[in-house]
Design a protein around this motif. Structure first.
Motif, short mmCIF file in Angstrom:
data_model
loop_
_atom_site.label_atom_id
_atom_site.label_comp_id
_atom_site.label_asym_id
_atom_site.label_seq_id
_atom_site.Cartn_x
_atom_site.Cartn_y
_atom_site.Cartn_z
N GLN A 42 0.34 -1.28 -0.14
CA GLN A 42 0.18 -0.08 -0.33
C GLN A 42 0.84 0.94 -0.14
OE1 GLN A 42 -2.22 -0.71 4.01
NE2 GLN A 42 -3.70 -1.87 1.97
N LYS A 43 1.94 0.90 0.86
CA LYS A 43 2.91 2.19 0.91
C LYS A 43 3.78 2.49 -0.85
CE LYS A 43 4.14 2.25 5.50
NZ LYS A 43 5.23 2.58 6.39
N SER A 44 3.89 1.72 -1.05
CA SER A 44 4.31 2.12 -2.44
C SER A 44 3.48 1.91 -3.72
CB SER A 44 5.38 0.27 -3.27
OG SER A 44 4.46 -0.80 -3.21
N GLU A 45 2.14 1.24 -3.13
CA GLU A 45 0.86 2.44 -4.07
C GLU A 45 1.20 4.06 -4.33
OE1 GLU A 45 -1.86 0.59 -3.87
OE2 GLU A 45 -1.44 -2.13 -4.54
N ASN A 46 1.95 3.88 -3.09
CA ASN A 46 1.04 5.34 -2.12
C ASN A 46 2.37 6.20 -2.66
OD1 ASN A 46 -1.89 5.08 -2.15
ND2 ASN A 46 -1.54 4.78 -0.03
N ILE A 109 2.77 13.55 -10.88
CA ILE A 109 1.24 13.75 -9.34
C ILE A 109 0.16 13.94 -10.91
CG2 ILE A 109 0.49 15.33 -8.40
CD1 ILE A 109 3.07 16.74 -7.63
N VAL A 110 0.42 14.33 -12.28
CA VAL A 110 -1.33 14.71 -12.58
C VAL A 110 -1.45 13.12 -12.70
CG1 VAL A 110 -2.63 15.21 -14.56
CG2 VAL A 110 -1.07 16.79 -13.11
N PHE A 111 -0.54 12.05 -13.74
CA PHE A 111 -0.73 11.12 -14.31
C PHE A 111 -1.65 10.08 -12.48
CE2 PHE A 111 2.11 11.37 -18.39
CZ PHE A 111 0.94 12.41 -18.70
N GLN A 117 -3.10 2.10 -11.76
CA GLN A 117 -3.37 2.17 -10.45
C GLN A 117 -1.33 2.46 -10.26
OE1 GLN A 117 -4.10 -1.57 -10.07
NE2 GLN A 117 -5.80 -1.30 -10.17
N ALA A 118 -0.83 2.98 -11.33
CA ALA A 118 1.47 3.36 -10.67
C ALA A 118 0.69 4.44 -10.03
CB ALA A 118 1.48 4.32 -12.39
N GLU A 120 2.99 8.05 -8.23
CA GLU A 120 3.69 8.80 -9.08
C GLU A 120 5.52 8.65 -9.82
OE1 GLU A 120 3.92 12.26 -6.10
OE2 GLU A 120 1.75 12.41 -5.94
N CYS A 121 5.91 7.73 -8.56
CA CYS A 121 7.03 7.72 -8.32
C CYS A 121 7.44 6.41 -9.78
CB CYS A 121 7.95 6.45 -7.54
SG CYS A 121 7.96 7.83 -5.97
N ILE A 122 6.18 5.87 -10.20
CA ILE A 122 6.23 5.15 -11.08
C ILE A 122 6.40 6.11 -12.40
CG2 ILE A 122 4.98 3.23 -12.71
CD1 ILE A 122 7.04 1.89 -10.45
N TRP A 123 5.04 7.27 -12.42
CA TRP A 123 4.83 7.49 -13.02
C TRP A 123 6.66 8.41 -13.58
CZ3 TRP A 123 2.19 7.15 -17.46
CH2 TRP A 123 1.06 5.74 -17.02
#
Length: 196
Positions: A42-46, A109-111, A117-118, A120-123
């Motif tokens: 959950q933390k990694s998703e956020n 941030i926008v994406f 489900q990605a 901000e860090c992934i984007w």
């Protein structure tokens, strides 16, 4: 006999710790580990690019790395440009890098707020990768076009690194620098928006 055999096997396994826990789902260690894994996911998703100590530390590291790279590059120059010309050249690079970085953060941030489900860090990482692969190609093609246009239409004040004739006047023309910097920042941000 089977019940006593299973009981005699479970008792010693329970004392072996977390390594054996996955084999026994009713074990408290297994559930604690499973809960910790879910919290970690959950933390990694956020993951956020500009929130928290770690994220801000990464931003400071990136900024310091960019500045140190420019200073290191100056140290290795031969012949060295005078300090004012060096500042003019590197400030154009620094401003465009900062603006691209800012756009990259905003896009992440926008994406991430979209239906994906990605995080901000992934984007952010995806944008950096795409910019490295495609963006450098686009900027290289733009610079070829830019050099051609400057020569063809005699736009000497837009020639990259040309801040006036040093023989006519020892002081560089800051208006030429500002025009070159604004143009390069616009082109760099445009490239970022195209590759996003």
């Amino acid at each position: 006999y089977a019940t006593s055999l299973v009981g005699s096997i479970e008792a010693p396994l329970a004392h072996r710790g977390p390594a054996m826990a996955p084999f026994m789902e009713d074990n408290a260690v297994f559930h604690t580990g499973q809960d910790a894994l879910q919290r970690r996911l959950q933390k990694s998703e956020n993951c956020e690019v500009v929130a928290g100590t770690f994220a801000m530390g990464v931003q400071v590291f990136l900024g310091a790395s960019a500045i140190l790279a420019l200073v290191w590059k100056r140290h290795g120059e031969n012949p060295k440009r005078n300090l004012t010309i060096w500042f003019m050249d590197t400030s154009k690079q620094g401003c465009s890098l900062f603006m691209q970085h800012l756009v990259n953060i905003l896009l992440a941030i926008v994406f991430a707020q979209g239906e994906t489900q990605a995080s901000e860090c992934i984007w952010y990482g995806a944008n950096i990768t795409i910019a490295t692969i495609c963006g450098l190609f686009l900027l290289t093609m733009y610079m070829k076009f830019h050099r051609w246009a400057v020569e063809k239409y005699d736009l000497y004040w837009l020639q990259s690194g040309n801040y006036g004739d040093p023989d006519d006047d020892d002081t560089p023309k800051w208006r030429w620098w500002l025009a070159q910097m604004c143009l390069w920042v616009l082109v760099s941000v445009g490239e970022k928006l195209i590759t996003a």
